[in-house]
Design a protein around this motif. Structure first.
Motif, PDB file in Angstrom:
ATOM      1  N   GLN A 107      31.884  41.306  52.030  1.00 50.32           N
ATOM      2  CA  GLN A 107      32.105  40.830  50.664  1.00 50.32           C
ATOM      3  C   GLN A 107      33.583  40.959  50.286  1.00 50.32           C
ATOM      4  N   PHE A 108      34.118  39.941  49.639  1.00 56.29           N
ATOM      5  CA  PHE A 108      35.509  39.940  49.201  1.00 56.29           C
ATOM      6  C   PHE A 108      35.583  39.862  47.678  1.00 56.29           C
ATOM      7  N   HIS A 109      36.632  40.478  47.097  1.00 61.84           N
ATOM      8  CA  HIS A 109      36.984  40.261  45.705  1.00 61.84           C
ATOM      9  C   HIS A 109      38.068  39.180  45.674  1.00 61.84           C
ATOM     10  N   GLN A 110      38.434  38.758  44.484  1.00 64.29           N
ATOM     11  CA  GLN A 110      39.508  37.783  44.340  1.00 64.29           C
ATOM     12  C   GLN A 110      40.721  38.448  43.701  1.00 64.29           C
ATOM     13  N   TYR A 111      41.921  38.132  44.241  1.00 64.97           N
ATOM     14  CA  TYR A 111      43.166  38.716  43.748  1.00 64.97           C
ATOM     15  C   TYR A 111      44.194  37.603  43.544  1.00 64.97           C
ATOM     16  N   GLU A 112      45.128  37.838  42.642  1.00 68.61           N
ATOM     17  CA  GLU A 112      46.230  36.896  42.497  1.00 68.61           C
ATOM     18  C   GLU A 112      47.132  37.025  43.710  1.00 68.61           C
ATOM     19  N   ARG A 113      47.488  35.904  44.309  1.00 65.97           N
ATOM     20  CA  ARG A 113      48.305  35.918  45.517  1.00 65.97           C
ATOM     21  C   ARG A 113      49.599  36.706  45.308  1.00 65.97           C
ATOM     22  N   GLY A 114      49.910  37.583  46.261  1.00 71.73           N
ATOM     23  CA  GLY A 114      51.136  38.367  46.205  1.00 71.73           C
ATOM     24  C   GLY A 114      51.027  39.628  45.363  1.00 71.73           C
ATOM     25  N   THR A 115      49.838  39.888  44.801  1.00 74.47           N
ATOM     26  CA  THR A 115      49.648  41.090  43.987  1.00 74.47           C
ATOM     27  C   THR A 115      48.347  41.785  44.396  1.00 74.47           C
ATOM     28  N   ALA A 116      48.108  42.955  43.787  1.00 68.00           N
ATOM     29  CA  ALA A 116      46.837  43.663  43.970  1.00 68.00           C
ATOM     30  C   ALA A 116      46.017  43.573  42.692  1.00 68.00           C
ATOM     31  N   ASP A 117      46.262  42.515  41.900  1.00 70.27           N
ATOM     32  CA  ASP A 117      45.594  42.335  40.610  1.00 70.27           C
ATOM     33  C   ASP A 117      44.298  41.550  40.794  1.00 70.27           C
ATOM     34  N   ARG A 118      43.179  42.170  40.364  1.00 68.70           N
ATOM     35  CA  ARG A 118      41.881  41.518  40.468  1.00 68.70           C
ATOM     36  C   ARG A 118      41.777  40.344  39.499  1.00 68.70           C
ATOM     37  N   ILE A 119      41.054  39.319  39.919  1.00 74.68           N
ATOM     38  CA  ILE A 119      40.757  38.177  39.066  1.00 74.68           C
ATOM     39  C   ILE A 119      39.370  38.381  38.465  1.00 74.68           C
ATOM     40  N   ARG A 120      39.255  38.248  37.151  1.00 76.73           N
ATOM     41  CA  ARG A 120      37.978  38.405  36.457  1.00 76.73           C
ATOM     42  C   ARG A 120      37.612  37.106  35.743  1.00 76.73           C
ATOM     43  N   TYR A 121      36.312  36.879  35.608  1.00 78.30           N
ATOM     44  CA  TYR A 121      35.837  35.698  34.902  1.00 78.30           C
ATOM     45  C   TYR A 121      35.255  36.099  33.553  1.00 78.30           C
ATOM     46  N   LYS A 122      35.431  35.240  32.576  1.00 82.49           N
ATOM     47  CA  LYS A 122      34.884  35.478  31.249  1.00 82.49           C
ATOM     48  C   LYS A 122      33.929  34.348  30.876  1.00 82.49           C
ATOM     49  N   ARG A 123      32.937  34.700  30.043  1.00 78.63           N
ATOM     50  CA  ARG A 123      32.037  33.687  29.496  1.00 78.63           C
ATOM     51  C   ARG A 123      32.679  33.169  28.210  1.00 78.63           C
TER      52      ARG A 123
END
Length: 320
Positions: free
Chosen positions: A31-47
């Motif tokens: 399983q993978f999480h999503q990150y902004e390229r070049g950073t260790a910042d997680r990408i989150r989704y909102k409703r």
């Protein structure tokens, strides 16, 4: 102990057996999480409300569908109140020969176990009777708000429940392949050679002999990148066999089969093994200097050491 995901009962005739439903399989996919390229910042989704752009709380969201020119929304409580939303039973309506069910209908497998020791006797009675008659019980039941068609069958020690696709959920394969023309029909010679190849590659079904090599490769990729290692690209897939070369490819495959070897594509592809697995294989083959070898060198050494007697000088052929 696996977690029980459904509680109810199996009914056949006038016999009711309380049971629990458990997942029979587990997913080992990486399983993978999503990150902004070049950073260790997680990408989150909102409703987000499509019209206002504002975030909406989970409890303020309802299900709905476009209907008759408008949108109709429904509450989960309304869905639970209608049949078969409250069903807690697996009602067997008929028994069929398991071999009569086309595999295309099978969806997912679960284990069924009695809820308590006092129910073991009727449970085992049903399991043994189904095992001896080679029959599967066809039933419907509801799981997580959805009704399923199921086949209850006897495993060696437990009852298994296979969810099935309904007939109208199975696509007609005739839509994919049209009428067979004369050029598409194999010759008798080609058919005979293909049959010989299949017979030479036949063997017992031993699921423990097969492993998820792709997941191992993903884990190896992550480990290599974490240590700054070089990522090795996999071998390109084989090109489609040209119609003109079909007979020659069949002939060569038959020749290998008659020599007691499986065709090259059935042989083990060492590139599918991780470096750790190659290390273990090299140890089994007593390959000297293995600890200092790179992955490519290990693969070559293992391939050479594993060659049958009398094949010296031949270049190992990799499976596709």
């Amino acid at each position: 102990m696996p977690r029980k995901i459904w509680t109810g009962s199996i009914n056949f005739g006038l016999v009711t057996i309380p049971v629990g439903l458990y997942a029979a399989t587990e997913d080992h996919t990486v399983q993978f999480h999503q990150y902004e390229r070049g950073t260790a910042d997680r990408i989150r989704y909102k409703r987000v409300n499509e019209r206002t752009g504002e975030e909406v709380g989970f409890n303020d969201i309802v299900k709905g569908r476009e209907f008759d020119g408008g949108v109709i929304t429904v509450e989960q409580s309304e869905l639970d109140e209608i049949a078969p939303g409250r069903s807690r039973t697996i009602d067997i309506t008929t028994f069929v020969d398991l071999t009569e069910i086309d595999p295309v209908h099978f969806q997912k497998t679960y284990w069924l176990a009695p809820n308590s020791k006092e129910h073991y006797r009727p449970y085992n009675l049903l399991r043994r009777a189904m095992h001896e008659t080679s029959q599967a019980g066809i039933a419907t039941f509801v799981l997580r708000g959805k009704q399923y068609l199921t086949a209850v069958r006897a495993d060696d020690t437990v009852l298994a429940l296979n969810t099935l696709f309904f007939a109208d959920e199975v696509r007609d394969p005739g839509e994919l392949i049209g009428d067979e023309d004369e050029q598409a029909k194999p010759s008798e010679k080609e058919l005979q050679m293909a049959t010989t190849i299949i017979e030479s590659m036949s063997g017992p079904w031993e699921p423990e002999q097969y492993e998820d090599t792709y997941t191992a490769k993903v884990e190896e990729l992550l480990a290599e990148k974490a240590h700054g290692g070089e990522v090795t690209a996999a071998e390109e897939p084989p090109k489609p066999t040209d119609v003109i070369d079909l007979t020659e490819a069949l002939r060569r495959s038959v020749d290998e089969a008659r020599k007691g070897r499986k065709p090259a594509r059935a042989e083990e592809d060492l590139s599918e093994l991780s470096k750790a697995e190659l290390d273990d294989r090299a140890k089994q083959l007593s390959i000297k200097g293995r600890s200092k070898m790179k992955r490519a060198e290990l693969e070559e050494a293992v391939a050479a050491a594993a060659k049958p007697t009398g094949t010296e000088g031949r270049r190992p052929r990799k499976a596709s």
